[in-house]
Design a protein around this motif. Structure first.
Motif, mmCIF file in Angstrom:
data_model
loop_
_atom_site.group_PDB
_atom_site.id
_atom_site.type_symbol
_atom_site.label_atom_id
_atom_site.label_comp_id
_atom_site.label_asym_id
_atom_site.label_seq_id
_atom_site.Cartn_x
_atom_site.Cartn_y
_atom_site.Cartn_z
ATOM 1 N N LYS A 55 0.835 -1.196 0.000
ATOM 2 C CA LYS A 55 0.000 0.000 0.000
ATOM 3 C C LYS A 55 0.868 1.243 0.000
ATOM 4 O O LYS A 55 0.506 2.264 -0.565
ATOM 5 N N LYS A 63 -8.834 -8.951 -2.339
ATOM 6 C CA LYS A 63 -9.499 -8.748 -3.624
ATOM 7 C C LYS A 63 -10.113 -7.360 -3.687
ATOM 8 O O LYS A 63 -10.060 -6.684 -4.711
ATOM 9 N N LYS A 64 -10.675 -6.940 -2.557
ATOM 10 C CA LYS A 64 -11.304 -5.625 -2.521
ATOM 11 C C LYS A 64 -10.295 -4.535 -2.837
ATOM 12 O O LYS A 64 -10.617 -3.541 -3.469
ATOM 13 N N ASN A 91 -10.638 -12.664 -12.025
ATOM 14 C CA ASN A 91 -10.249 -12.972 -13.405
ATOM 15 C C ASN A 91 -8.975 -13.800 -13.446
ATOM 16 O O ASN A 91 -8.107 -13.555 -14.276
ATOM 17 N N LEU A 115 -12.302 0.588 -7.041
ATOM 18 C CA LEU A 115 -11.913 -0.569 -6.248
ATOM 19 C C LEU A 115 -13.139 -1.390 -5.903
ATOM 20 O O LEU A 115 -14.207 -0.853 -5.627
ATOM 21 N N ASN A 116 -12.951 -2.709 -5.898
ATOM 22 C CA ASN A 116 -13.992 -3.660 -5.545
ATOM 23 C C ASN A 116 -15.116 -3.740 -6.574
ATOM 24 O O ASN A 116 -16.258 -4.007 -6.239
ATOM 25 N N GLN A 117 -14.778 -3.527 -7.825
ATOM 26 C CA GLN A 117 -15.798 -3.719 -8.840
ATOM 27 C C GLN A 117 -15.618 -5.101 -9.456
ATOM 28 O O GLN A 117 -14.526 -5.648 -9.465
ATOM 29 N N GLY A 133 -15.202 -7.449 -12.590
ATOM 30 C CA GLY A 133 -14.569 -7.201 -13.889
ATOM 31 C C GLY A 133 -15.557 -7.003 -15.023
ATOM 32 O O GLY A 133 -15.379 -6.136 -15.874
ATOM 33 N N ASP A 141 -17.996 -6.314 -5.861
ATOM 34 C CA ASP A 141 -17.487 -7.676 -5.900
ATOM 35 C C ASP A 141 -17.468 -8.343 -4.530
ATOM 36 O O ASP A 141 -18.382 -9.052 -4.168
ATOM 37 N N ALA A 142 -16.408 -8.140 -3.776
ATOM 38 C CA ALA A 142 -16.231 -8.901 -2.543
ATOM 39 C C ALA A 142 -17.262 -8.519 -1.479
ATOM 40 O O ALA A 142 -17.739 -9.357 -0.732
ATOM 41 N N ASP A 143 -17.575 -7.233 -1.387
ATOM 42 C CA ASP A 143 -18.654 -6.847 -0.472
ATOM 43 C C ASP A 143 -19.395 -5.662 -1.068
ATOM 44 O O ASP A 143 -19.259 -5.387 -2.244
ATOM 45 N N GLN A 173 -19.190 -2.433 -0.617
ATOM 46 C CA GLN A 173 -18.600 -1.096 -0.713
ATOM 47 C C GLN A 173 -17.898 -0.892 -2.046
ATOM 48 O O GLN A 173 -17.395 -1.815 -2.654
ATOM 49 N N HIS A 196 -5.417 8.643 -4.568
ATOM 50 C CA HIS A 196 -5.031 7.306 -4.117
ATOM 51 C C HIS A 196 -5.620 6.934 -2.769
ATOM 52 O O HIS A 196 -4.910 6.533 -1.861
ATOM 53 N N PHE A 205 -9.543 1.736 1.020
ATOM 54 C CA PHE A 205 -10.633 1.490 1.955
ATOM 55 C C PHE A 205 -10.211 1.779 3.397
ATOM 56 O O PHE A 205 -11.045 1.869 4.286
ATOM 57 N N SER A 206 -8.899 1.896 3.601
ATOM 58 C CA SER A 206 -8.439 2.137 4.968
ATOM 59 C C SER A 206 -8.662 3.572 5.404
ATOM 60 O O SER A 206 -8.854 3.842 6.580
#
Lengths: 488, 172
Positions: A173, A207-208, A241, B25-27, B29, B52-54, B56, B93, B96-97
């Motif tokens: 990060k 992944k997120k 993917n 982020l988190n979309q 594909g 995607d994963a959740d 948000q 940039h 999520f943090s």
């Protein structure tokens, strides 16, 4: 006498969305300018397409006069964190010499591959066991740092996979170049004490944040606590993917690094791919069967290159010696031949887009060739002036004085290594003129214009308004065959 | 799909989006951000942006020039459409943090908004916007997947030099 093959470059350029595509285009053009082939074909293609083209061409061309160089522009820049397992389980010697050393070799290979495929790639290192999870090297493109750290690593403690992955994510990060894609490579050698749910949750978090993961499942392979299952679940949770992979490495004779080379870790995610496949393919196409001199050019490029260059130099020296023995026939041709044999040396590199080192070596070689050429030419000139010569030499000097174009051509090939792009384009234009080519051929000493095979050649030349490169190819080949006959 | 009413004096800022820098982020594909942002795609009912994963989503939109934001239209399906939305101006940039940093604006999307009613933003906070980050915290139904049909931003541009228009002064 060695025939001088005509070299034909096939440059396959695969652009991608990488911001440094222009850099690669420039490096290709620079290289072409320095060692101009008779022709080159630029194919803008997808990586898959270019690989298949390479394969087809290499199988179609038995004489080896087709030198194929595949230059792939890089994939998107990547920042990679490698997580090493340095727990007590790594003392085991089932991967030679010890599991830790096997990991170190693999790490070396990965670092090399990543930085080769894109100079903007960075790699970092982190130890998962020992006193606790520790970042040894933050993502950097300096290989030396990484190798130095691997060297001093101590074995001890127990591996903490979740903490390791999370710290790796944190290190990524804070990478300097935010445009780099994030990737974690985990060497999971010891058994895993976390449960599947925890790993899946971590996977989803990765992944997120669009981080990809590659897991090398080696060492303790028993499935009692479902190590493989857990790791597979982790990879599946992260995978978006198919950008994440799990690689099981069974204990066996082959080293960890050898097994890894054929895996997606090295061959890329199917985007641009690493340069390995490209250079291996190019080496095969160039008439060398994959691993020349018993040295894998991918593992040790400098050594392979040095061996190749010295082979070329040796060949050139032998050539020059043979030529000095058979002076008459050699003189007129030498100009063209030295030029093309220096081309030979330079073009026989596999698709290495990198170093100044290679450029330096290449320039040195051309200098050697040019020096030899100068020597020979000086000798012939001197001999001509003194007039105490045999007929063959007189022919040469006469030819030179009478045919200013020929002298000019020889002069230009002399200056080749110093004044590269300009003179070469002149030369190629000059070579296009059929009447000029015909006059060169007839004025070459040792060439009898009344020879029937040669007459055919000249007749075919007359018919053309411009000597196309295919014709030149044919021309060179038949001329060499003819001259070879004469010597023998 | 109801037609959106463009507030007077404002323009649709889709023309000023720097597409090379748009990130999400988190979309998923196959349902990427372009489906919600790009002209043509966003009006197509078959295309949407999906998480995607959740539930948000973190969307980063840079602009080719400095803009002022007036209002936004965010539409989506009733159940899976977004609910809590936070906007951050000029923060590069984000991850999520750091979404819990104080936002430039935050609001809840109502059912009307999901049908196309524009949300008026705190104009004073968006006077000098180079890039916008949209954080979608949860959705209407509370499920794991958030879907967005369309994101339109309305505002005005600040007169800045367009580097492409700069020409060399000829000698008089």
């Amino acid at each position: 006498m060695r025939p001088s093959p005509a070299y034909f470059w096939l440059v396959v350029y695969s652009p991608s969305n990488s911001p440094d595509s222009p850099i690669f285009a420039n490096s290709i053009l620079r290289r072409l300018a320095q060692t101009p082939p008779i022709a080159f074909v630029l194919l803008v293609a997808s990586p898959w397409f270019s690989r298949s083209v390479l394969f087809i061409l290499s199988s179609l061309d038995p004489s080896g006069s087709l030198r194929v160089c595949m230059v792939m522009s890089s994939s998107v820049p990547q920042a990679t964190m490698i997580c090493i397992d340095n727990s007590e389980w790594m003392r085991n010697g089932d991967y030679a010499p010890r599991r830790l050393q096997a990991q170190a070799d693999a790490v070396n290979l990965i670092c090399g591959a990543k930085t080769q495929s894109n100079p903007e790639n960075t790699v970092g290192l982190l130890a998962m066991a020992g006193k606790g999870v520790r970042v040894l090297v933050t993502p950097t493109s300096d290989l030396g740092k990484i190798l130095a750290c691997m060297h001093g690593l101590k074995i001890g403690g127990e591996m903490d996979l979740t903490a390791g992955v999370q710290v790796a994510h944190l290190a990524l990060k804070h990478r300097q170049n935010k445009k780099q894609q994030q990737r974690i490579i985990v060497f999971a050698g010891s058994p895993i004490k976390h449960d599947k749910k925890t790993l899946e949750a971590i996977g989803r978090k990765l992944k997120k944040n669009s981080v990809a993961i590659d897991v090398v499942d080696f060492g303790e392979l028993d499935d009692d606590d479902g190590k493989h299952e857990k790791l597979a679940a982790l990879v599946a949770a992260v995978s978006n993917n198919d950008n994440s992979h799990i690689v099981p490495v069974p204990t066996g004779s082959s080293a960890l690094s050898d097994v890894l080379i054929s895996t997606p870790i090295f061959t890329g995610d199917g985007e641009g791919g690493s340069g390995f496949a490209a250079s291996a393919a190019a080496a095969a196409a160039g008439g060398m069967s994959g691993f020349d001199f018993g040295v894998d050019p991918n593992i040790d490029p400098e050594l392979a290159l040095a061996l190749r260059i010295s082979m070329e130099e040796e060949r050139a020296r032998q050539e020059a010696a043979a030529k000095k023995a058979a002076e008459d026939d050699a003189k007129g041709e030498k100009g063209a031949e030295q030029a093309s044999s220096s081309n030979d040396a330079t073009m026989s590199e596999a698709g290495n887009t990198s170093a100044v080192a290679i450029d330096d070596k290449r320039r040195n070689l051309s200098d050697d060739e040019a020096a030899l050429l100068e020597e020979a030419l000086a000798m012939s000139m001197d001999v001509g002036k003194n007039k105490s010569v045999d007929i063959a030499d007189t022919d040469m000097s006469d030819a030179t004085t009478e045919d200013p174009e020929l002298a000019h051509a020889l002069q230009m090939s002399l200056q080749e290594s110093t004044k590269e792009p300009v003179s070469q384009s002149d030369m190629s234009k000059v070579l296009e003129d059929p009447s000029f080519v015909a006059s060169i051929i007839t004025s070459l000493p040792g060439v009898d214009p009344n020879d029937p095979s040669l007459k055919d050649l000249l007749a075919s030349l007359e018919g053309q308004s411009e000597v196309s490169f295919f014709l030149r190819l044919e021309l060179c080949k038949s001329l060499n065959r003819y001259l070879q006959k004469k010597v023998v | 799909m109801s037609s959106s009413v463009i507030p007077r004096g404002q323009v649709d800022l889709v023309d000023f989006v720097d597409w090379s820098g748009v990130e999400c982020l988190n979309q998923i594909g196959k349902n990427p951000i372009a489906n919600a942002l790009k002209q043509g795609y966003r009006d197509d009912d078959g295309l949407h942006l999906e998480s995607d994963a959740d539930e948000q989503l973190l969307i980063y939109i840079p602009f080719t020039q400095v803009v002022k934001l007036h209002s936004a239209v965010i539409t989506g399906p009733e159940e899976e459409g977004p609910r809590t939305v936070k906007l951050f101006a000029n923060k590069e940039h984000m991850g999520f943090s750091n979404v819990n940093d104080p936002p430039s604006d935050s609001f809840n999307i109502s059912a009307d908004n999901l049908k196309g009613k524009p949300v008026t933003l705190k104009y004073v906070k968006f006077q000098n916007v180079r890039s916008l980050t949209i954080f979608i915290e949860d959705n209407q139904g509370g499920g794991d997947v958030t879907k967005l049909q369309k994101i339109s931003l309305y505002g005005t541009t600040v007169d800045t030099t367009n580097m492409k228009d700069l020409k060399k002064i000829e000698d008089h």
